[in-house]
Design an enzyme around this catalytic site. Structure first.
Site, PDB file in Angstrom:
ATOM      1  N   HIS A   1       0.993  -1.322   0.080  1.00 60.73           N
ATOM      2  CA  HIS A   1      -0.057   0.105   0.078  1.00 60.73           C
ATOM      3  C   HIS A   1       0.907   1.687   0.189  1.00 60.73           C
ATOM      4  O   HIS A   1       1.671   1.486   1.039  1.00 60.73           O
ATOM      5  CB  HIS A   1      -1.234  -0.489   0.583  1.00 60.73           C
TER       6      HIS A   1
ATOM      7  N   HIS B   1     -11.003   0.859   2.387  1.00 62.77           N
ATOM      8  CA  HIS B   1     -10.312   2.078   3.061  1.00 62.77           C
ATOM      9  C   HIS B   1     -11.147   1.844   3.680  1.00 62.77           C
ATOM     10  O   HIS B   1     -13.102   2.345   3.149  1.00 62.77           O
ATOM     11  CB  HIS B   1     -10.339   2.831   2.006  1.00 62.77           C
TER      12      HIS B   1
ATOM     13  N   ASP C   1       1.533   2.313   3.661  1.00 57.02           N
ATOM     14  CA  ASP C   1       0.538   3.697   3.281  1.00 57.02           C
ATOM     15  C   ASP C   1       1.346   5.059   3.148  1.00 57.02           C
ATOM     16  O   ASP C   1       1.045   6.450   3.762  1.00 57.02           O
ATOM     17  CB  ASP C   1      -0.528   4.317   4.428  1.00 57.02           C
TER      18      ASP C   1
ATOM     19  N   HIS D   1       1.225   5.219  -1.397  1.00 59.19           N
ATOM     20  CA  HIS D   1       1.424   6.137  -2.524  1.00 59.19           C
ATOM     21  C   HIS D   1       2.238   7.011  -2.969  1.00 59.19           C
ATOM     22  O   HIS D   1       2.934   7.526  -2.708  1.00 59.19           O
ATOM     23  CB  HIS D   1       0.399   7.791  -1.995  1.00 59.19           C
TER      24      HIS D   1
ATOM     25  N   HIS E   1      -4.837  -0.984   6.096  1.00 56.84           N
ATOM     26  CA  HIS E   1      -3.855   0.596   7.019  1.00 56.84           C
ATOM     27  C   HIS E   1      -5.061  -0.275   8.240  1.00 56.84           C
ATOM     28  O   HIS E   1      -5.731   1.201   8.908  1.00 56.84           O
ATOM     29  CB  HIS E   1      -3.593   1.643   6.372  1.00 56.84           C
TER      30      HIS E   1
ATOM     31  N   LYS F   1      -8.900  -0.563  -6.138  1.00 57.63           N
ATOM     32  CA  LYS F   1      -9.227   0.359  -4.532  1.00 57.63           C
ATOM     33  C   LYS F   1     -10.831   0.696  -4.298  1.00 57.63           C
ATOM     34  O   LYS F   1     -11.304   1.687  -4.906  1.00 57.63           O
ATOM     35  CB  LYS F   1      -8.553   1.106  -4.388  1.00 57.63           C
TER      36      LYS F   1
END
Ligand code: DOR
Ligand code: ZN
Length: 360
Positions: free
Chosen positions: A23, A146, A257, A25, A184, A109
């Site tokens: 995970h 999420h 994350d 970004h 997460h 996602k």
């Protein structure tokens, strides 16, 4: 922090299969160029989050983004981005299936609309995406979630637990064959739920949620560099996450994350959620596993459980981590053009570092 003092002798080392990050970004443009090398230096593969502006919705968007990521990875780094699509209520099951068949995407996602950074195009009514989920279950494409309820009435610290009851459990009942990663996780409720499910459900855990509890966000004043979503919870939740991560249970694996934002966007009247951990993720994780007396389980969490869930081989390369006797200085902020991006400070001395990677 409340960590036990590390027990390993100075000079200790740990050789593990090269880890993956399930995970990440990476953003786009100048930020992508600035941050991608920190992930590609330490991880063989990473699941790439699609919450760009505009989001990565169609297969063609994922193909373009993948090419930009590869262009940002330094020569000599052996790194494979695993792309995801951002699920919307208008997502076409055929587009998703074609992208999966072509090997272009590894997962889809689900952001509940309004849950976090760049989630405005996310899903308002999860039943509106049932046809996509049905197709994903049929072809074995995982859904990454999420997991926070977005009803503004719900207390921010309860959003994960409420999401599990109101959305996730019914969703899994409607789609029993769907492979799901609850991302997460931050609560004992999520850990217990994942443990209660025999197959088809796993969870990622970030490094920062193993290190901080919610006091970190408020200690001595408002500290925006410890603000992320899901927000860190009470100490008993952090301890449950540490127990899960270090237990050897293959349903739990690393998803950092890592989420860079410019310092100016974090230190603001409405600061962005996200913690940039990539440069220190493995160093902090080794500290946590050492403190828990679980260095023998580090490889499972960082390098083996994720590939097993996704049906992928473990990386051939080996990563060597060493523990220096003297602590080293935490990395300085990373610059993306004129913007500084602060690196996560775990508030304990860093001793572990990634020494090198051997091809096999
Ligand atoms: O803290 C977070 N930052 N949580 C998310 O879910 C999104 C991420 C981001 O994109 O900045
Ligand atoms: Zn994220």
């Amino acid at each position: 922090m409340t960590d036990n003092a590390p027990t390993t002798t100075p000079g200790a080392e740990l050789v593990i299969r090269r880890p993956d990050d399930w995970h990440v970004h990476l953003r786009d443009g100048a930020v992508l160029d600035a941050v991608a090398p920190f992930t590609s230096a330490h991880f063989g593969r990473a699941i790439i989050m699609p919450n760009l502006v505009p989001p990565v919705v169609m297969a063609a968007d994922a193909a373009g983004y993948r090419a930009r990521i590869l262009a940002a990875v330094p020569a000599g780094h052996d790194f494979t981005p695993l792309m995801t699509l951002y699920l919307t209520e208008a997502t076409d099951p055929d587009d998703v299936a074609a992208a999966a068949r072509d090997g272009l995407v590894t997962a889809v996602k689900l952001y509940p609309a309004g849950a976090t950074t760049n989630s405005a195009s996310g899903v308002r009514d999860v039943r509106a995406v049932d046809a996509v989920l049905e197709r994903m279950a049929a072809i074995g494409l995982p859904l990454l979630i999420h997991g926070e309820a977005t009803d503004p009435e719900i207390d921010i610290f309860d959003r994960e637990a409420v999401f599990i009851d109101r959305v996730l459990i019914p969703l899994r009942q409607r789609h029993p064959g769907l492979r799901v990663v609850l991302e997460h996780v931050t609560t004992v409720d999520a850990v217990d739920y994942v443990r209660s499910v025999e197959a088809g459900l796993a969870a990622t855990i970030t490094v920062h949620h193993l290190v901080i509890n919610r006091n970190a966000v408020f200690r001595g004043g408002l500290r925006p560099h410890y603000f992320c979503l899901p927000v860190a919870k009470r100490e008993r939740h952090r301890l449950a996450l540490r127990a899960a991560a270090t237990s050897g249970d293959p349903r739990f694996f690393l998803g950092t994350d890592t989420a860079p934002h410019p310092v100016t966007a974090k230190e603001s009247a409405c600061g962005c959620a996200g913690i940039f951990t990539a440069p220190v993720a493995l160093a902090c994780l080794a500290h946590v596993f050492e403190a828990e007396g679980a260095l023998d389980r580090f490889e499972g969490f960082a390098s083996r459980h994720g590939p097993a869930f996704y049906g992928l081989p473990v990386n051939d390369a080996r990563t060597r981590l060493v523990r220096d006797a003297a602590p080293y200085t935490p990395p300085a902020p990373v610059l993306a053009r004129d913007d500084a991006i602060a690196v996560f400070d775990p508030e304990f001395p860093l001793h572990w570092r990634v020494a090198d990677t051997q091809p096999t």
